[in-house]
Write a protein that holds these residues in place. Structure first.
Motif: not given
Length: 205
Positions: A158-164
């Motif tokens: 989720l963190y990676t998705k939101l950061k992207n």
């Protein structure tokens, strides 16, 4: 845990509300740190994810660098490393979200040289260097916030998705000086059935 959208877009204590480009990882912990508490991820539209967390160090000193005390309260910046400490029992295999204090106790701790505080998973209580299968309750750390292994995997994705998506992601840790069941009820979230009073603090993580 199931992803849940909608509803609350602010920290439990109402001190911070997410702007359109912001995400908060809100950790609400019992003040004495003897039990787990909810970790809730939200953006301006509402809650995206919720799970259980433990913010318990080997002692109560939250400010001293190298002191291994409880996770300090306050707002922190975040940085996720998906491969950090991979293969180590104390950290699990789903990376680490590093935290650096911006306000409150957390800023004081960071300014005094306390570093290395993060969100991570790893072995659970009773299974030290034996299992990463979340068989026991969450185990204390040297001041980091621990979540279950399966949940850290979801949180990392989720963190990676939101950061992207260009989001700025903060972590906000707050003490709750009452019955933590009140907080679980607020988020319509069940207390971890494995969790119970920890008593004496451990020098191992």
């Amino acid at each position: 845990m199931k992803l849940i959208t909608g509803g609350v877009n602010h920290t439990y204590d109402n001190k911070f509300t997410a702007k359109s480009n912001e995400v908060y990882i809100n950790v609400i912990t019992p003040k004495d740190r003897d039990l787990q508490g909810p970790l809730v991820v939200f953006d301006s539209s509402g809650i995206l994810f919720k799970t259980h967390s433990l913010a318990r160090g080997s002692n109560k000193d939250r400010l001293t660098g190298g002191g291994n005390g409880d996770t300090p309260t306050g707002k922190a910046s975040t940085n996720y490393n998906s491969t950090a400490h991979k293969g180590e029992w104390s950290y699990g295999n789903s990376g680490i979200i590093y935290l650096s204090g911006l306000t409150g106790e957390f800023k004081k701790a960071t300014d005094k040289g306390r570093a290395g505080i993060a969100i991570h998973c790893g072995h659970t209580s009773g299974y030290y260097k034996k299992s990463l299968e979340d068989k026991g309750k969450l185990m204390g750390t040297y001041g980091c916030i621990r979540v279950y292994n399966d949940e850290m995997k979801k949180l990392g994705k989720l963190y990676t998705k939101l950061k992207n998506e260009g989001k700025t992601i903060y972590c906000y840790i707050e003490d709750y000086d009452g019955d933590i069941k009140d907080v679980y009820k607020f988020y319509d979230f069940k207390k971890d059935i494995k969790d119970k009073s920890r008593g004496k603090r451990s020098a191992t993580q």
